[in-house]
Design an enzyme around this catalytic site. Sequence first.
Site, short mmCIF file in Angstrom:
data_model
loop_
_atom_site.label_atom_id
_atom_site.label_comp_id
_atom_site.label_asym_id
_atom_site.label_seq_id
_atom_site.Cartn_x
_atom_site.Cartn_y
_atom_site.Cartn_z
CD GLU A 70 -1.69 -2.44 1.42
OE1 GLU A 70 -2.52 -3.35 1.22
OE2 GLU A 70 -0.53 -2.66 1.86
CG HIS A 139 -9.95 -8.20 7.00
ND1 HIS A 139 -9.11 -8.78 7.91
CD2 HIS A 139 -9.33 -8.25 5.80
CE1 HIS A 139 -8.00 -9.19 7.28
NE2 HIS A 139 -8.11 -8.87 6.01
#
Length: 344
Positions: A70, A139
């Site tokens: 990322e 998540h």
Amino acid sequence: MARPEEHRQTERSLTMSRAMVEAIAHEMREDDAVFYMGEDVADYGGIFDSTEGLLDEFGRDRIMDVPISETAYIGAAVGAAQGGMRPIAELMFVDFFGVGMDQIYNQMAKNTYMSGGALSVPMVLTAAVGGTYNDAAQHSQTLYGTFAHLPGMKVVVPSTAYDAKGLLHTAIRDDDPVVYLFHKRLMGIGWLPAPDGPKTGVPEEAYTIPFGRADIKREGADATVVTLGLHVHRALAAADSLADDGIDAEVIDLRTLAPLDIETIRDSVAKTGRLVVVDEDYRSYGLTGEIIAGVAEGDLAALDAVERVALPDVPIPYARPMENEVIPDTDDITAAIRRVRSDE
């Protein structure tokens, strides 16, 4: 005061994911500077169908799968934006923002200011948010309050397909960085059923929805419910159930957190006198407190009663019964509306 938006008459209704793809495709056709990058966004079409079908039309030069780094690809997007492109970079889950936080907050959000306005960063950072499907603590968060707290970024959270398309057109065309967060449960994908409501009529042509303009999804006179994302639909269900008991709740969908339309909320509370703020993000230091403070600062005397409904300050559990316990549901919202009415 804002009124519920009159959606254009159309026989088409789209899921939120299809509405988003339609907006992206239109902007990519109109502007060669727009491209999309992220993990599993090309061949797979995004794990939440956020880019399904785009690879076939635009190819790998503009729909790019990236390595699981990322920091690298968000940094690349920032550089591309400063160089004249209009990238859309997708974080698969918003929970992963910490890996690229320096690129997001110290580069994407600040470079225009640090350069004295010499640089602009016209990029969109998209990410999936929310729980309710048992994907555990890393998540299942929303975290939009985190981005709204940090200056330099606009923060968008649609709740319907109509809003998703219009807000995404606005985001891609904006010359400042925009964080565009979509709730997994609203996307309309086969393995994660959506509630009734997010699939709406969507015009084929492009249209924009201005940032900083909340939408009153249901008008009412007895209590104001302010929320966003998935919980717009849970609030509407709560309001409908209370109508049978003669309680008329107004439901306001924020749609954007930065900028925040506090005036629409203040106007509603001036009418109802009672405020319920519903949030899937954490309770402390977050959206619920900000909304209540904003209303109180405007006219404290108008606020007769207030309730917060939010996620407790705990990691989101994996086990379904425990997750259901911590994430607010329709019953929690219904109970909160009843509580603010209990002094009548």
